[in-house]
Design a protein around this motif. Structure first.
Motif, PDB file in Angstrom:
ATOM      1  N   PHE A 415       0.803  -1.222   0.000  1.00 26.51           N
ATOM      2  CA  PHE A 415       0.000   0.000   0.000  1.00 26.51           C
ATOM      3  C   PHE A 415       0.836   1.273   0.000  1.00 26.51           C
ATOM      4  O   PHE A 415       0.334   2.347   0.309  1.00 26.51           O
ATOM      5  CB  PHE A 415      -0.936   0.002   1.218  1.00 26.51           C
ATOM      6  CG  PHE A 415      -1.966  -1.095   1.166  1.00 26.51           C
ATOM      7  CD1 PHE A 415      -3.015  -1.024   0.264  1.00 26.51           C
ATOM      8  CD2 PHE A 415      -1.878  -2.203   2.002  1.00 26.51           C
ATOM      9  CE1 PHE A 415      -3.975  -2.032   0.200  1.00 26.51           C
ATOM     10  CE2 PHE A 415      -2.829  -3.206   1.948  1.00 26.51           C
ATOM     11  CZ  PHE A 415      -3.879  -3.125   1.048  1.00 26.51           C
ATOM     12  N   PRO A 423      -4.990   5.451   1.274  1.00 27.42           N
ATOM     13  CA  PRO A 423      -5.977   5.700   2.324  1.00 27.42           C
ATOM     14  C   PRO A 423      -7.083   4.641   2.367  1.00 27.42           C
ATOM     15  O   PRO A 423      -7.830   4.552   3.332  1.00 27.42           O
ATOM     16  CB  PRO A 423      -6.569   7.060   1.940  1.00 27.42           C
ATOM     17  CG  PRO A 423      -6.381   7.155   0.455  1.00 27.42           C
ATOM     18  CD  PRO A 423      -5.137   6.373   0.126  1.00 27.42           C
ATOM     19  N   GLU A 431     -12.708  -5.781   2.458  1.00 24.50           N
ATOM     20  CA  GLU A 431     -13.591  -6.276   1.381  1.00 24.50           C
ATOM     21  C   GLU A 431     -13.029  -7.568   0.786  1.00 24.50           C
ATOM     22  O   GLU A 431     -13.796  -8.450   0.399  1.00 24.50           O
ATOM     23  CB  GLU A 431     -13.890  -5.208   0.327  1.00 24.50           C
ATOM     24  CG  GLU A 431     -12.699  -4.615  -0.353  1.00 24.50           C
ATOM     25  CD  GLU A 431     -13.075  -3.635  -1.479  1.00 24.50           C
ATOM     26  OE1 GLU A 431     -14.210  -3.637  -1.950  1.00 24.50           O
ATOM     27  OE2 GLU A 431     -12.184  -2.872  -1.883  1.00 24.50           O
TER      28      GLU A 431
HETATM   29  C1  HEM Z   1      -3.178   5.251  -3.364  1.00 25.74           C
HETATM   30  C2  HEM Z   1      -2.439   0.456  -3.271  1.00 25.74           C
HETATM   31  C3  HEM Z   1      -7.212  -0.278  -2.660  1.00 25.74           C
HETATM   32  C4  HEM Z   1      -7.925   4.527  -2.645  1.00 25.74           C
HETATM   33  C5  HEM Z   1      -2.577   4.004  -3.349  1.00 25.74           C
HETATM   34  C6  HEM Z   1      -1.150   3.787  -3.426  1.00 25.74           C
HETATM   35  C7  HEM Z   1      -0.950   2.445  -3.419  1.00 25.74           C
HETATM   36  C8  HEM Z   1      -2.241   1.812  -3.316  1.00 25.74           C
HETATM   37  C9  HEM Z   1       0.388   1.718  -3.507  1.00 25.74           C
HETATM   38  C10 HEM Z   1      -0.078   4.869  -3.431  1.00 25.74           C
HETATM   39  C11 HEM Z   1       0.305   5.236  -4.784  1.00 25.74           C
HETATM   40  C12 HEM Z   1       1.676   5.847  -4.807  1.00 25.74           C
HETATM   41  O1  HEM Z   1       2.433   5.799  -3.837  1.00 25.74           O
HETATM   42  O2  HEM Z   1       1.970   6.358  -5.887  1.00 25.74           O
HETATM   43  C13 HEM Z   1      -3.681  -0.144  -3.127  1.00 25.74           C
HETATM   44  C14 HEM Z   1      -3.891  -1.579  -3.096  1.00 25.74           C
HETATM   45  C15 HEM Z   1      -5.232  -1.784  -2.933  1.00 25.74           C
HETATM   46  C16 HEM Z   1      -5.858  -0.478  -2.849  1.00 25.74           C
HETATM   47  C17 HEM Z   1      -2.790  -2.620  -3.219  1.00 25.74           C
HETATM   48  C18 HEM Z   1      -6.013  -3.066  -2.842  1.00 25.74           C
HETATM   49  C19 HEM Z   1      -5.504  -4.234  -2.573  1.00 25.74           C
HETATM   50  C20 HEM Z   1      -7.808   0.960  -2.546  1.00 25.74           C
HETATM   51  C21 HEM Z   1      -9.216   1.177  -2.288  1.00 25.74           C
HETATM   52  C22 HEM Z   1      -9.418   2.542  -2.286  1.00 25.74           C
HETATM   53  C23 HEM Z   1      -8.137   3.170  -2.542  1.00 25.74           C
HETATM   54  C24 HEM Z   1     -10.255   0.079  -2.072  1.00 25.74           C
HETATM   55  C25 HEM Z   1     -10.671   3.345  -2.058  1.00 25.74           C
HETATM   56  C26 HEM Z   1     -11.828   2.903  -1.778  1.00 25.74           C
HETATM   57  C27 HEM Z   1      -6.709   5.116  -2.901  1.00 25.74           C
HETATM   58  C28 HEM Z   1      -6.539   6.551  -3.104  1.00 25.74           C
HETATM   59  C29 HEM Z   1      -5.161   6.767  -3.323  1.00 25.74           C
HETATM   60  C30 HEM Z   1      -4.525   5.454  -3.245  1.00 25.74           C
HETATM   61  C31 HEM Z   1      -7.654   7.602  -3.085  1.00 25.74           C
HETATM   62  C32 HEM Z   1      -4.459   8.118  -3.607  1.00 25.74           C
HETATM   63  C33 HEM Z   1      -3.938   8.688  -2.321  1.00 25.74           C
HETATM   64  C34 HEM Z   1      -3.260  10.047  -2.474  1.00 25.74           C
HETATM   65  O3  HEM Z   1      -3.392  10.695  -3.509  1.00 25.74           O
HETATM   66  O4  HEM Z   1      -2.590  10.453  -1.514  1.00 25.74           O
HETATM   67  N1  HEM Z   1      -3.223   2.798  -3.264  1.00 25.74           N
HETATM   68  N2  HEM Z   1      -4.894   0.484  -2.984  1.00 25.74           N
HETATM   69  N3  HEM Z   1      -7.187   2.185  -2.680  1.00 25.74           N
HETATM   70  N4  HEM Z   1      -5.484   4.498  -2.995  1.00 25.74           N
HETATM   71 FE1  HEM Z   1      -5.185   2.509  -2.881  1.00 25.74          FE
END
Ligand code: HEM
Length: 481
Positions: A415, A423, A431
């Protein structure tokens, strides 16, 4: 011309520099083919810190996970948001958010992420459970107990896509499910296949029908459509309010922001759900232990499970599923390849540990590539093997992993980290747990014979959870309990 072709040279105090023979593109092609292998080869040659020219950028990779904390805590000189505010608008089609055009919007968007966590997690989780049960009941629990055949990735995607959509964006005022979900998902996958090119900032007009598909996806979220939906999450309600307050944000821009959240909420969750389900179904012993754990947690709260009735698992009950959580962590370890990126705001000396620093230049990218940590045999014995209980110790979550005899602060990073951490991570884990619970509680499950473990499709390397390189055929039938 000579100087342009010769390009950058290493200065004293800077990490070893790896350039390709094609100026500008550098090592992008080798990196794209197999990032993990590429980085391991360079680590062997150059040590734990080296700079690679990739597609016009100079990226300094920090390979030793013991050095991760010093990078993650650097705030001032290493920024993340400048990078996302450049790349995300190009990818999803909304105007950049930072700057003076949309005063305060960036901060408010950041604050809205809290609505995915803390006290807000319980209602989200409860709503997801109801939606998963609805889709399972109507699409898969409606026949006698005969064996049915399916493709596991397709199965996971269709259920999770729709249930997540209903949970985040709500249901139509006029019914309980949206029409045209399969078409929407189909368009989503077409866009998703082009996602790596968009992130690499390839102009969208060079990518065939991608622009038209993106416009179609965005138009799904126009205010006149969303006003016909009800029971949406507080997260989406809040974001819609924020967008309304911005005079300069056009309706199509608001819709593009909502579309970006669709990608964030399912882009990684769909493949992550597949890997968790696949690994459990492929190991009889793991499946048995995890299924028993779920049945026990239900029984402890007075529920004698039977496939003829619907089941609810609350956030508290999900928290007790230690073996299931471990199996999900283990599948994330084996499938995630997200890169953590920070951009140097000035020329400075980056402190790695108490006796080592390296010089970095303004605009350089500092990158952590946790897949190398996840597959490091010194940290995880026999790293390619799925061990469902790898993250359990003495009946509790195991958090003690080390390298070179030192305990690691960061050992599992699907993450991201620090200021750019996902977040939605708590909701995502919940889920996936809920989906696996329903799958294991209601069905006997078998993989069809003669199939190897699917490979990892490398096209998303650096961007999140890798997709399987092929789908897996499986059989399922209603259990007789
Ligand atoms: C950002 C992974 C599920 C919402 C990120 C980032 C990662 C990530 C690695 C950071 C991106 C970066 O550093 O460039 C994951 C994984 C998921 C998952 C592995 C599921 C297994 C979700 C879910 C939601 C979500 C279910 C919302 C319901 C977001 C949002 C960001 C984000 C809004 C952007 C945060 C920002 O701009 O600071 N995710 N995500 N993610 N994720 Fe997830």
């Amino acid at each position: 011309l000579f100087w342009i072709l010769r390009g950058r040279t290493r200065k004293p105090g800077e990490p070893p520099l790896v350039k390709g023979w094609i100026p500008f593109i550098g090592k992008a092609l080798d990196f794209g083919k197999d990032a993990h292998k590429f980085l391991e080869e360079h680590r062997r040659k150059h040590g734990d810190v080296f700079t690679v020219q990739i597609a016009g950028k100079f990226m300094t990779f920090i390979m030793d996970p013991l050095l991760y904390p010093s990078i993650i805590k650097q705030g001032r000189q290493l920024d993340f948001h400048e990078f996302t505010d450049k790349v995300a608008p190009l990818t999803f089609g909304y105007p950049p958010v930072l700057g003076t055009t949309f005063p305060g919007l960036w901060e408010q968007i950041k604050r809205s992420f809290q609505l995915l966590q803390g006290d807000h997690l319980a209602p989200l989780t409860e709503s997801m459970m109801g939606n998963l049960m609805l889709v399972f009941r109507q699409d898969h629990l409606n026949g006698a107990g005969d064996w049915r055949r399916g493709s596991l990735y397709e199965f996971c995607c269709s259920v999770m896509f729709e249930a997540t959509f209903l949970t985040i964006y709500g249901r139509p005022v006029t019914g309980i499910r949206h029409g045209g979900m399969d078409r929407l998902r189909d368009d989503f996958h077409k866009f998703d296949n082009m996602f790596p090119f968009l992130i690499a900032q390839i102009p969208i007009w060079l990518l065939g029908r991608t622009l038209a598909i993106r416009q179609k996806l965005i138009s799904y979220f126009l205010p006149q459509h969303m006003s016909q939906w009800t029971n949406n999450s507080q997260f989406i309600r809040r974001r819609a309010e924020l967008f309304e307050q911005q005079d300069k944000l056009k309706d199509v821009d608001k819709a593009a922001h909502h579309f970006a959240i669709l990608w964030a909420s399912v882009g990684n969750t769909l493949p992550a759900t597949f890997w968790a389900a696949y690994f459990l179904v492929s190991q009889v012993e793991a499946l048995k232990v995890v299924r028993q754990e779920i049945v026990d947690v239900l029984r402890d709260s007075g529920v004698d499970f039977s496939t003829s009735s619907d089941v609810m698992l609350s956030k508290e009950q999900l928290d007790k599923l230690i073996f299931l959580e471990s199996a999900i962590s283990e599948s994330l370890r084996l499938s995630s390849a997200s890169m953590n990126i920070r951009v140097a705001q000035e020329d400075f000396s980056l402190r790695l540990d108490s006796n080592r620093s390296v010089g970095v230049r303004k605009g350089d990218v500092i990158a952590l590539y946790p897949q190398s940590l996840h597959l490091d045999p010194e940290v995880y014995e026999d790293p390619q093997t799925f061990r469902f209980d790898r993250f359990v110790q003495d009946g509790r979550e195991k958090t003690d992993f080390s390298k070179d005899g030192q305990k690691l602060r960061y050992y599992l990073m699907p993450f991201g980290s620090g200021s750019s951490m996902c977040p939605g991570r708590y909701f995502a884990i919940n889920e996936i747990k809920q989906f696996v619970c329903l799958l294991l509680l209601y069905f006997d499950l078998q993989l069809e014979d003669g199939q190897n473990r699917p490979g990892l499709d490398p096209s998303r390397a650096g961007l999140g959870i890798l997709l399987p390189s092929s789908d897996v055929r499986f059989r399922y039938r209603l259990r007789s309990v």
